[in-house]
Design a protein around this motif. Structure first.
Motif, short mmCIF file in Angstrom:
data_model
loop_
_atom_site.label_atom_id
_atom_site.label_comp_id
_atom_site.label_asym_id
_atom_site.label_seq_id
_atom_site.Cartn_x
_atom_site.Cartn_y
_atom_site.Cartn_z
N UNK A 36 0.85 -1.32 -0.06
CA UNK A 36 0.00 0.21 -0.02
C UNK A 36 0.93 1.11 0.04
N UNK A 37 1.96 1.25 0.76
CA UNK A 37 2.85 2.39 0.70
C UNK A 37 3.45 2.61 -0.52
N UNK A 38 3.83 1.42 -1.17
CA UNK A 38 4.26 1.58 -2.51
C UNK A 38 3.44 2.02 -3.49
N UNK A 39 2.19 1.73 -3.50
CA UNK A 39 1.01 2.10 -4.43
C UNK A 39 0.86 3.84 -4.30
N UNK A 40 0.88 4.01 -2.84
CA UNK A 40 0.62 5.29 -2.58
C UNK A 40 1.75 6.37 -2.81
N UNK A 43 3.39 7.53 -7.58
CA UNK A 43 3.46 8.79 -8.47
C UNK A 43 4.54 9.74 -8.04
N UNK A 44 4.81 9.70 -6.91
CA UNK A 44 6.06 10.76 -6.39
C UNK A 44 7.42 10.17 -6.74
N UNK A 45 7.54 8.92 -6.36
CA UNK A 45 8.85 8.28 -6.33
C UNK A 45 9.21 7.44 -7.34
N UNK A 46 8.26 7.41 -8.63
CA UNK A 46 8.40 6.42 -9.61
C UNK A 46 9.73 6.56 -10.29
N UNK A 47 10.38 7.91 -10.39
CA UNK A 47 11.49 8.03 -11.27
C UNK A 47 12.82 7.83 -10.41
N UNK A 54 13.08 2.39 -1.73
CA UNK A 54 13.18 1.66 -0.52
C UNK A 54 13.63 2.49 0.85
N UNK A 55 14.70 3.10 0.51
CA UNK A 55 15.21 3.90 1.74
C UNK A 55 14.03 4.91 2.31
N UNK A 56 13.02 5.24 1.32
CA UNK A 56 11.94 6.17 1.88
C UNK A 56 11.04 5.29 2.42
N UNK A 57 10.67 4.05 1.70
CA UNK A 57 9.53 3.28 1.94
C UNK A 57 9.66 2.57 3.67
N UNK A 61 7.46 2.39 6.84
CA UNK A 61 6.83 1.04 7.04
C UNK A 61 7.15 0.47 8.41
N UNK A 62 8.48 0.63 8.82
CA UNK A 62 8.90 0.12 9.96
C UNK A 62 8.07 1.27 11.22
#
Length: 83
Positions: A36-40, A43-47, A54-57, A61-62
């Motif tokens: 869900x975090x990846x999908x959300x 749009x912002x992190x796709x590039x 992963x360093x953001x997610x 998530x943790x």
């Protein structure tokens, strides 16, 4: 209580949690959290490269797991975790 016994002060020690059950509960919670975090955030992190995404997610998530998701799951499944 015997006259020489000291009264118990402080919290009681919780029953031992079965580690494999805690692992299973964590896996069942972390997978949808990351998806869900990846999908959300896609749009912002796709590039960004995968390691940067992963360093953001992972920290988000943790944090969600430690302060929101796990405490709620442990309250809900507490009896099962210690059986």
């Amino acid at each position: 209580m015997s006259p020489n016994a000291e009264p118990r002060l402080g919290p009681t020690v919780p029953a031992a949690v079965r580690r494999w059950k805690l692992w299973l509960l964590t896996v069942c919670a972390i997978y949808p959290t990351i998806v869900l975090l990846g999908l959300a955030t896609n749009p912002v992190l796709e590039n960004l490269d995968l390691p940067v995404r992963l360093a953001v997610l992972v920290p988000v998530a943790a944090a969600a797991m430690v302060w929101q998701i796990n405490p709620r799951l442990q309250r809900h499944f507490g009896a099962w975790l210690t059986r």
